[in-house]
Design an enzyme around this catalytic site. Structure first.
Site, PDB file in Angstrom:
ATOM      1  N   THR A 163      -3.216   4.378   4.405  1.00 42.22           N
ATOM      2  CA  THR A 163      -3.731   5.483   3.592  1.00 42.22           C
ATOM      3  C   THR A 163      -4.608   6.415   4.419  1.00 42.22           C
ATOM      4  O   THR A 163      -5.163   5.998   5.443  1.00 42.22           O
ATOM      5  CB  THR A 163      -4.573   4.913   2.426  1.00 42.22           C
ATOM      6  OG1 THR A 163      -4.901   5.953   1.513  1.00 42.22           O
ATOM      7  CG2 THR A 163      -5.859   4.276   2.905  1.00 42.22           C
ATOM      8  N   ARG A 173     -16.562   6.812   5.455  1.00 43.62           N
ATOM      9  CA  ARG A 173     -16.196   5.984   4.296  1.00 43.62           C
ATOM     10  C   ARG A 173     -14.881   5.237   4.593  1.00 43.62           C
ATOM     11  O   ARG A 173     -13.918   5.818   5.073  1.00 43.62           O
ATOM     12  CB  ARG A 173     -16.035   6.869   3.068  1.00 43.62           C
ATOM     13  CG  ARG A 173     -15.669   6.115   1.774  1.00 43.62           C
ATOM     14  CD  ARG A 173     -14.188   6.054   1.524  1.00 43.62           C
ATOM     15  NE  ARG A 173     -13.855   5.439   0.245  1.00 43.62           N
ATOM     16  CZ  ARG A 173     -12.619   5.128  -0.136  1.00 43.62           C
ATOM     17  NH1 ARG A 173     -11.590   5.379   0.652  1.00 43.62           N
ATOM     18  NH2 ARG A 173     -12.395   4.563  -1.302  1.00 43.62           N
ATOM     19  N   VAL A 174     -14.888   3.967   4.304  1.00 47.76           N
ATOM     20  CA  VAL A 174     -13.680   3.146   4.456  1.00 47.76           C
ATOM     21  C   VAL A 174     -13.365   2.541   3.096  1.00 47.76           C
ATOM     22  O   VAL A 174     -14.258   2.060   2.397  1.00 47.76           O
ATOM     23  CB  VAL A 174     -13.908   2.030   5.510  1.00 47.76           C
ATOM     24  CG1 VAL A 174     -12.776   1.019   5.499  1.00 47.76           C
ATOM     25  CG2 VAL A 174     -14.068   2.641   6.904  1.00 47.76           C
ATOM     26  N   GLY A 175     -12.109   2.573   2.719  1.00 47.05           N
ATOM     27  CA  GLY A 175     -11.707   2.020   1.423  1.00 47.05           C
ATOM     28  C   GLY A 175     -11.237   0.579   1.539  1.00 47.05           C
ATOM     29  O   GLY A 175     -11.563  -0.141   2.489  1.00 47.05           O
ATOM     30  N   ASP A 176     -10.453   0.175   0.567  1.00 43.86           N
ATOM     31  CA  ASP A 176      -9.974  -1.211   0.503  1.00 43.86           C
ATOM     32  C   ASP A 176      -8.779  -1.478   1.416  1.00 43.86           C
ATOM     33  O   ASP A 176      -8.540  -2.616   1.815  1.00 43.86           O
ATOM     34  CB  ASP A 176      -9.569  -1.536  -0.941  1.00 43.86           C
ATOM     35  CG  ASP A 176      -8.529  -0.552  -1.484  1.00 43.86           C
ATOM     36  OD1 ASP A 176      -8.611   0.650  -1.150  1.00 43.86           O
ATOM     37  OD2 ASP A 176      -7.635  -0.989  -2.230  1.00 43.86           O
ATOM     38  N   THR A 223      -3.865  -0.093  -4.929  1.00 49.48           N
ATOM     39  CA  THR A 223      -4.005   1.345  -4.796  1.00 49.48           C
ATOM     40  C   THR A 223      -5.072   1.780  -5.794  1.00 49.48           C
ATOM     41  O   THR A 223      -5.334   1.078  -6.769  1.00 49.48           O
ATOM     42  CB  THR A 223      -2.657   2.043  -5.068  1.00 49.48           C
ATOM     43  OG1 THR A 223      -2.822   3.458  -4.945  1.00 49.48           O
ATOM     44  CG2 THR A 223      -2.106   1.731  -6.435  1.00 49.48           C
ATOM     45  N   GLY A 224      -5.684   2.915  -5.528  1.00 53.38           N
ATOM     46  CA  GLY A 224      -6.713   3.391  -6.448  1.00 53.38           C
ATOM     47  C   GLY A 224      -8.080   3.434  -5.786  1.00 53.38           C
ATOM     48  O   GLY A 224      -8.177   3.506  -4.569  1.00 53.38           O
ATOM     49  N   VAL A 225      -9.101   3.383  -6.598  1.00 52.04           N
ATOM     50  CA  VAL A 225     -10.465   3.534  -6.082  1.00 52.04           C
ATOM     51  C   VAL A 225     -10.859   2.268  -5.317  1.00 52.04           C
ATOM     52  O   VAL A 225     -11.167   1.221  -5.892  1.00 52.04           O
ATOM     53  CB  VAL A 225     -11.453   3.820  -7.233  1.00 52.04           C
ATOM     54  CG1 VAL A 225     -12.871   3.970  -6.698  1.00 52.04           C
ATOM     55  CG2 VAL A 225     -11.031   5.081  -7.966  1.00 52.04           C
ATOM     56  N   GLY A 226     -10.843   2.385  -3.996  1.00 49.13           N
ATOM     57  CA  GLY A 226     -11.006   1.226  -3.125  1.00 49.13           C
ATOM     58  C   GLY A 226     -12.306   0.477  -3.330  1.00 49.13           C
ATOM     59  O   GLY A 226     -12.355  -0.749  -3.156  1.00 49.13           O
ATOM     60  N   SER A 251      -1.782  11.838   1.187  1.00 47.30           N
ATOM     61  CA  SER A 251      -2.665  10.689   1.001  1.00 47.30           C
ATOM     62  C   SER A 251      -2.389   9.550   1.980  1.00 47.30           C
ATOM     63  O   SER A 251      -3.041   8.508   1.914  1.00 47.30           O
ATOM     64  CB  SER A 251      -2.531  10.172  -0.435  1.00 47.30           C
ATOM     65  OG  SER A 251      -1.173   9.977  -0.744  1.00 47.30           O
ATOM     66  N   THR A 275      -2.150   5.413  -2.051  1.00 43.14           N
ATOM     67  CA  THR A 275      -1.934   4.608  -0.850  1.00 43.14           C
ATOM     68  C   THR A 275      -0.548   4.017  -0.932  1.00 43.14           C
ATOM     69  O   THR A 275      -0.081   3.721  -2.028  1.00 43.14           O
ATOM     70  CB  THR A 275      -2.950   3.449  -0.849  1.00 43.14           C
ATOM     71  OG1 THR A 275      -4.237   4.000  -0.644  1.00 43.14           O
ATOM     72  CG2 THR A 275      -2.652   2.416   0.204  1.00 43.14           C
TER      73      THR A 275
HETATM   74  C1  SD4 Z   1      -8.894   4.009  -0.891  1.00 44.22           C
HETATM   75  N1  SD4 Z   1      -7.335   2.679  -2.129  1.00 44.22           N
HETATM   76  O1  SD4 Z   1      -9.135   4.468   0.213  1.00 44.22           O
HETATM   77  C2  SD4 Z   1      -7.460   3.808  -1.256  1.00 44.22           C
HETATM   78  C3  SD4 Z   1      -6.942   5.054  -1.832  1.00 44.22           C
HETATM   79  C4  SD4 Z   1      -5.812   4.866  -2.744  1.00 44.22           C
HETATM   80  O2  SD4 Z   1      -4.446   5.400  -4.369  1.00 44.22           O
HETATM   81  O3  SD4 Z   1      -5.222   3.912  -2.888  1.00 44.22           O
HETATM   82  N2  SD4 Z   1      -5.432   5.680  -3.535  1.00 44.22           N
HETATM   83  O4  SD4 Z   1      -9.752   3.746  -1.730  1.00 44.22           O
END
Ligand code: SD4
Length: 345
Positions: A218, A228-231, A251-254, A85, A200
């Protein structure tokens, strides 16, 4: 008559010349006037943060600065081929490309980031070059790669055979639904663990001079749509540092973090007097209140540190943990409190 385009060009050239002159720093970094010597400490997300913290501690423990420490620390999971990841070995996007997001931020507001960067093992170091050697904050895709190569980074294949195999497996069903609550793990609690498909590393450090810095890196959500770009590379979402107050990362769903400017919110809540954990909890609750149903099946975790080096975290789902390293203990792993007590399955 200068037209707008020439004006912008001239301003940027001017900015870039002065960046070079003052090394890309915005101002003298705020260390606390009259503060007594601070105990250095580094914290980071998840269990793989333990090894990353130890690398950061090799810098901090010798009196090194927080910015060098966080860059050095997060390079560990970036190079870990077993970590799917972050960095090299990360799971690819839907079309089989490993694309990386990273950001770095210093106490004085200096920051740099890259998004959707391919072929470079250490996106965090490219992010630092963006911060220190350009007048910009964020470079993306092809342009970020071009910049990295110009800066001497080596182009390489980041898709390991193991990650490629997992991608082929996924393609058999090609279900495009970011796996829910995939971060739930069992840290000795008896609750079931889940597949690790999107973790992340976010790392926050304070050095012996009381100066804060943070880094976040990440490969993003496995099997994400191309582009796609996350947070993580978005300053204020996946990372925010304010030397006068504290620092936060996520961390998590960006997408949920971006929608709520999560890390900025955590820092602002600390500015209003909340402890790091209280600030993380309130930022999590903002998401939960707005997305009551959806939040039952998604994970977001925040980690924060204030300018005194106190750390705290909070997550939507059970299973988030953060690693802490300081002069007393180098391998602590603290389970974070969460909104939902049991894992979703
Ligand atoms: C994202 N936040 O790209 C990141 C992925 C992540 O734990 O943190 N996962 O959305």
């Amino acid at each position: 008559m200068p037209n707008r385009r020439n004006f912008l060009k001239a301003s940027l050239l001017g900015a870039s010349a002065s960046m070079l002159a003052w090394g890309g720093k915005l101002a003298a970094a705020p260390t606390r006037a009259g503060a007594k010597a601070t105990a250095a400490r580094v914290v980071s997300t998840w269990d793989f943060g333990i090894a990353a913290n130890q690398a950061a501690w090799a810098v901090l423990g010798k009196g090194g600065n927080a910015l060098d420490a966080v860059e050095t620390g997060v390079q560990v999971p970036e190079s870990d081929l077993k970590n799917h990841s972050v960095g090299k070995g990360g799971y690819p996007d839907r079309d089989g490309h490993v694309t990386l997001d990273a950001s770095i931020m210093d106490a004085d507001g200096s920051c740099g980031a890259v998004a959707a960067l391919e072929h470079i093992e250490h996106p965090i170091s490219v992010a630092r070059r963006v911060m220190e050697r350009t007048p910009h904050v964020l470079l993306v895709g092809e342009g970020a790669l071009q910049f990295a190569l110009e800066q001497g980074f080596k182009k390489q294949n980041l898709l390991t055979p193991e990650a490629e195999q997992a991608w082929h497996e996924w393609r058999k069903t090609a279900k495009y639904q970011p796996s829910i609550n995939s971060e739930v793990r069992d840290y000795g609690t008896g609750l079931p663990g889940g597949a690790n498909n999107h973790d992340t590393i976010g790392m926050l450090a304070i050095d012996a001079h009381g100066r804060l810095a943070g880094a976040c890196t990440t490969s993003g959500m496995a099997w994400k749509l191309r582009g796609r770009v996350g947070d993580s590379p978005i300053i204020g979402a996946g990372l925010y540092v304010d030397g006068e107050v504290g620092a936060a990362t996520s961390t998590g769903v960006g997408e949920e973090v971006i929608r709520n400017a999560g890390s900025f919110l955590v820092v602002e809540l600390m500015r209003q007097g909340r402890s790091p954990q209280e600030a993380c909890k309130e930022a999590v609750m903002r998401i939960v209140r707005k997305r009551r149903e959806a939040s039952k099946t998604l994970q977001v975790g925040f980690l924060a540190m204030n300018r005194d080096g106190e750390a705290g975290a909070y997550a939507i789902q059970h299973g988030f943990a953060y690693a802490v390293c300081d002069a007393q203990k180098q391998d602590a792993l603290i389970p974070a409190q969460s909104v939902y007590r049991t894992s979703y399955s």
